[in-house]
Design an enzyme around this catalytic site. Structure first.
Site, mmCIF file in Angstrom:
data_model
loop_
_atom_site.group_PDB
_atom_site.id
_atom_site.type_symbol
_atom_site.label_atom_id
_atom_site.label_comp_id
_atom_site.label_asym_id
_atom_site.label_seq_id
_atom_site.Cartn_x
_atom_site.Cartn_y
_atom_site.Cartn_z
ATOM 1 N N ARG A 210 0.854 -1.209 0.000
ATOM 2 C CA ARG A 210 0.000 0.000 0.000
ATOM 3 C C ARG A 210 0.883 1.250 0.000
ATOM 4 O O ARG A 210 2.119 1.157 0.015
ATOM 5 C CB ARG A 210 -0.907 -0.001 1.224
ATOM 6 C CG ARG A 210 -0.139 0.179 2.519
ATOM 7 C CD ARG A 210 -1.087 0.334 3.695
ATOM 8 N NE ARG A 210 -0.420 1.031 4.783
ATOM 9 C CZ ARG A 210 -0.623 0.785 6.067
ATOM 10 N NH1 ARG A 210 -1.486 -0.145 6.422
ATOM 11 N NH2 ARG A 210 0.009 1.475 6.986
ATOM 12 N N ASP A 231 5.769 -7.644 1.478
ATOM 13 C CA ASP A 231 5.126 -7.019 2.646
ATOM 14 C C ASP A 231 4.918 -8.067 3.731
ATOM 15 O O ASP A 231 5.178 -9.263 3.519
ATOM 16 C CB ASP A 231 3.804 -6.319 2.266
ATOM 17 C CG ASP A 231 3.584 -5.042 3.090
ATOM 18 O OD1 ASP A 231 3.532 -5.152 4.329
ATOM 19 O OD2 ASP A 231 3.499 -3.959 2.497
ATOM 20 N N ALA A 279 9.729 -0.088 3.171
ATOM 21 C CA ALA A 279 8.958 -0.420 4.385
ATOM 22 C C ALA A 279 9.404 0.490 5.523
ATOM 23 O O ALA A 279 10.597 0.716 5.731
ATOM 24 C CB ALA A 279 9.184 -1.883 4.769
ATOM 25 N N ASN A 289 8.526 9.870 27.220
ATOM 26 C CA ASN A 289 7.455 8.859 27.339
ATOM 27 C C ASN A 289 7.712 7.628 26.482
ATOM 28 O O ASN A 289 6.812 6.805 26.321
ATOM 29 C CB ASN A 289 6.112 9.459 26.904
ATOM 30 C CG ASN A 289 5.694 10.619 27.763
ATOM 31 O OD1 ASN A 289 5.917 10.588 28.973
ATOM 32 N ND2 ASN A 289 5.145 11.654 27.160
ATOM 33 N N TYR A 343 12.061 7.731 15.049
ATOM 34 C CA TYR A 343 11.891 7.775 13.593
ATOM 35 C C TYR A 343 12.962 8.669 12.959
ATOM 36 O O TYR A 343 13.588 8.295 11.956
ATOM 37 C CB TYR A 343 10.485 8.310 13.297
ATOM 38 C CG TYR A 343 10.090 8.313 11.838
ATOM 39 C CD1 TYR A 343 9.704 7.147 11.193
ATOM 40 C CD2 TYR A 343 10.081 9.508 11.117
ATOM 41 C CE1 TYR A 343 9.312 7.168 9.857
ATOM 42 C CE2 TYR A 343 9.688 9.537 9.789
ATOM 43 C CZ TYR A 343 9.307 8.360 9.157
ATOM 44 O OH TYR A 343 8.928 8.388 7.846
ATOM 45 N N THR A 379 -0.830 10.033 2.333
ATOM 46 C CA THR A 379 -1.011 8.584 2.489
ATOM 47 C C THR A 379 -1.850 8.336 3.746
ATOM 48 O O THR A 379 -2.207 9.284 4.456
ATOM 49 C CB THR A 379 0.331 7.847 2.693
ATOM 50 O OG1 THR A 379 0.935 8.333 3.895
ATOM 51 C CG2 THR A 379 1.276 8.036 1.528
HETATM 52 P P1 NAD Z 1 2.471 3.001 4.990
HETATM 53 O O1 NAD Z 1 2.349 2.780 6.449
HETATM 54 O O2 NAD Z 1 1.257 3.383 4.212
HETATM 55 O O3 NAD Z 1 3.109 1.711 4.281
HETATM 56 C C1 NAD Z 1 4.215 1.046 4.819
HETATM 57 C C2 NAD Z 1 4.204 -0.393 4.327
HETATM 58 O O4 NAD Z 1 5.354 -1.038 4.920
HETATM 59 C C3 NAD Z 1 2.960 -1.174 4.773
HETATM 60 O O5 NAD Z 1 2.431 -1.896 3.681
HETATM 61 C C4 NAD Z 1 3.505 -2.088 5.848
HETATM 62 O O6 NAD Z 1 2.782 -3.315 5.963
HETATM 63 C C5 NAD Z 1 4.930 -2.308 5.374
HETATM 64 N N1 NAD Z 1 5.791 -2.776 6.482
HETATM 65 C C6 NAD Z 1 5.875 -2.270 7.723
HETATM 66 N N2 NAD Z 1 6.713 -3.013 8.467
HETATM 67 C C7 NAD Z 1 7.184 -3.991 7.662
HETATM 68 C C8 NAD Z 1 8.056 -5.088 7.861
HETATM 69 N N3 NAD Z 1 8.628 -5.305 9.055
HETATM 70 N N4 NAD Z 1 8.313 -5.906 6.815
HETATM 71 C C9 NAD Z 1 7.735 -5.699 5.612
HETATM 72 N N5 NAD Z 1 6.875 -4.691 5.371
HETATM 73 C C10 NAD Z 1 6.598 -3.841 6.392
HETATM 74 O O7 NAD Z 1 3.635 4.103 4.842
HETATM 75 P P2 NAD Z 1 3.940 5.137 3.661
HETATM 76 O O8 NAD Z 1 3.398 6.469 4.050
HETATM 77 O O9 NAD Z 1 3.590 4.565 2.357
HETATM 78 O O10 NAD Z 1 5.529 5.249 3.834
HETATM 79 C C11 NAD Z 1 6.449 4.481 3.061
HETATM 80 C C12 NAD Z 1 7.856 4.905 3.437
HETATM 81 O O11 NAD Z 1 8.014 6.311 3.233
HETATM 82 C C13 NAD Z 1 8.214 4.646 4.880
HETATM 83 O O12 NAD Z 1 9.582 4.274 4.978
HETATM 84 C C14 NAD Z 1 7.999 6.000 5.530
HETATM 85 O O13 NAD Z 1 8.760 6.136 6.702
HETATM 86 C C15 NAD Z 1 8.463 6.917 4.440
HETATM 87 N N6 NAD Z 1 7.939 8.288 4.521
HETATM 88 C C16 NAD Z 1 6.611 8.554 4.372
HETATM 89 C C17 NAD Z 1 6.167 9.870 4.444
HETATM 90 C C18 NAD Z 1 4.715 10.256 4.253
HETATM 91 O O14 NAD Z 1 4.412 11.448 4.270
HETATM 92 N N7 NAD Z 1 3.796 9.313 4.051
HETATM 93 C C19 NAD Z 1 7.084 10.899 4.686
HETATM 94 C C20 NAD Z 1 8.424 10.591 4.834
HETATM 95 C C21 NAD Z 1 8.840 9.275 4.741
#
Ligand code: NAD
Length: 438
Positions: A210, A231, A279, A289, A343, A379
């Site tokens: 996703r 995933d 991921a 905390n 993070y 997202t």
């Molecule tokens: P999301 O939570 O929608 O998707 C993350 C996906 O990673 C999920 O499908 C989840 O099941 C999978 N996942 C989590 N732990 C896992 C594991 N141990 N093994 C395999 N899969 C695993 O997140 P997103 O918003 O699509 O973010 C994707 C990446 O981009 C992440 O690394 C996030 O930190 C980074 N990011 C996102 C944003 C944002 O604004 N959404 C900003 C900066 C960075």
């Protein structure tokens, strides 16, 4: 969670009211689509100072029609070759070249400034070339209208072709204010079909069921790659559905498993060309905390597993020469964010990993290592953010809106391109030039 403010400012009364109130004016960005794949106008090439770059044949292949005489009233792209700027006097050529045309650049247009590497033996050249960085970032903040401004440092125009093609296209809609070095010794640039540059290549995307990861998988498949959608077991159904849709395969695996790298290698006996570490998880709490478990779970998914699987796949030889690793950082790792010490640490760790490993991975394995650093991307992760923080995240960038998963995906696809071998060790923010951090 739809951006209602963006829709409102797209209407005539909305535009009138928000302008009168001095509120941000997000433009509808021109993103890549099959029926609108290129910018809506020609490219104006400009020069400041003497240049040794053989740029013309490269620009002729990057997409927009080149208009050297500046005959068109509204260029959609301007490339300013400032590689010959060596001192404050020649720097004035940057003002002289862009001042007369900047007003005419079309909405969602692109300005790309080309600079040279800083010469450590010449502080006048270094001052003038570093000045281009402040210039680029300042112009990016003031230009508006969905236009972007980026700086590329290069020595060889041919090695930068894939980078210019990306920056001079709708694919880079949410990338602005970036400084990208295209300086690695790349070897010959392979002939590529720009329409399907990843044809015949295998790509694995972690966390691809996703969000951003799914968009990355879709974009790499669009570009011709056979995609492995990885995933966790809980997301197996979504992963399988996406893999079927893309004609790829799903791999159900928790990336934090100690043997995750070995299991991926066993799944891919034919080898791997593109590894996207996407991921990621958040488990926010202020440090006072934050129990140790919240710290370690985030560090394990976002950083330790990336280190472990990268090491295993390089050691096993699964990543073939010409391979690409793209990891996912975040602006939280660059600027810091309250409640995200875990993070932020994990994402800054990605930057350290990329910078250290990139030269060695290229020299020893022929593999490049880069990172994307998303800003505020629309997202499920950001839909869960409280309203006022979400609105601030959306507006506090030069494009005054959040990015879409596809913006991160397009940036990943450029870094994954076989022609991007000279792009190595870079951390490219996909943040609309967020006001957070440098
Ligand atoms: P999301 O939570 O929608 O998707 C993350 C996906 O990673 C999920 O499908 C989840 O099941 C999978 N996942 C989590 N732990 C896992 C594991 N141990 N093994 C395999 N899969 C695993 O997140 P997103 O918003 O699509 O973010 C994707 C990446 O981009 C992440 O690394 C996030 O930190 C980074 N990011 C996102 C944003 C944002 O604004 N959404 C900003 C900066 C960075």
């Amino acid at each position: 969670m739809p951006d209602r403010y963006l829709s409102f400012t797209g209407t005539a009364p909305g535009r009138f009211l928000t302008r009168r109130l001095g509120l941000p004016q997000p433009a509808a960005l021109h993103r890549w689509s099959p029926d609108r794949p290129a910018l809506d106008g020609p490219l104006l090439p400009l020069t400041a100072g003497p240049s040794a770059l053989d740029l013309a044949p490269v620009l002729a292949r990057t997409g927009p029609a080149v208009d050297p005489a500046g005959a068109a009233a509204r260029p959609a792209a301007v490339v300013l070759d400032a590689t010959g700027v060596r001192d404050v006097d020649t720097l004035a050529g940057v003002h002289a070249a862009l001042h007369p045309v900047v007003r005419s650049v079309a909405p969602s247009g692109r300005i790309v400034v080309l600079g040279a590497p800083l010469d450590p033996a010449d502080h006048h050249q270094s001052a003038a070339q570093q000045a281009l960085e402040g210039f680029t970032r300042s112009l990016g903040k003031e230009i508006g209208g969905g236009r972007t401004v980026n700086l590329v440092r290069l020595t060889d125009a041919g090695a930068a072709e894939s980078t210019l093609r990306f920056l001079l296209s709708p694919r880079s809609a949410y990338v602005s204010g970036q400084v990208i070095d295209v300086l690695a010794a790349a070897g010959p640039v392979p002939p590529a079909d720009p329409g399907r540059p990843l044809a015949g290549r295998t790509a694995l995307v972690t966390g691809a069921a996703r969000g951003i990861g799914a968009a990355v998988a879709e974009t790499l498949a669009r570009d011709g790659a056979r995609v492995v959608v990885l995933d966790v077991p809980q997301a197996a159904q979504d992963a399988r559905r996406l893999a079927d849709h893309l004609g790829g395969t799903a791999l159900t695996l928790d990336i934090t498993a100690a043997d995750a790298g070995e299991r991926i290698a066993a799944e891919l006996p034919g080898g791997l060309d593109v590894l996207v570490h996407n991921a990621g998880v958040t488990r926010d709490r202020r440090l006072v905390n934050m129990p140790a478990e919240r710290w370690s779970s985030v560090l394990d998914v976002n950083l330790a597993s990336v280190l472990r699987t990268t090491d295993a796949l390089l050691a096993e030889g699964t990543l073939r020469p010409g391979g690409r690793i793209v990891a996912t950082a975040s602006i939280a790792g660059l600027a810091g964010n309250a409640g995200q010490t875990n993070y932020g640490a994990s994402k800054a760790g990605i930057v350290g990993l990329v910078r250290s490993l990139a030269p060695r991975a290229l020299a020893e394995h022929g593999v490049t290592v880069n990172a994307v650093a998303p800003g505020f991307i629309e997202t499920r992760m950001t839909a869960a953010v409280p309203l006022f923080i979400r609105e601030a995240g959306r507006r506090m960038n030069s494009l005054a809106q959040g990015g879409l998963p596809v913006d991160v995906a397009e940036t990943t696809a450029w870094l994954a391109d076989p022609a991007s071998g000279a792009v190595n060790g870079q951390v490219v923010r996909v943040c609309g030039q967020s006001l957070l951090g440098a």
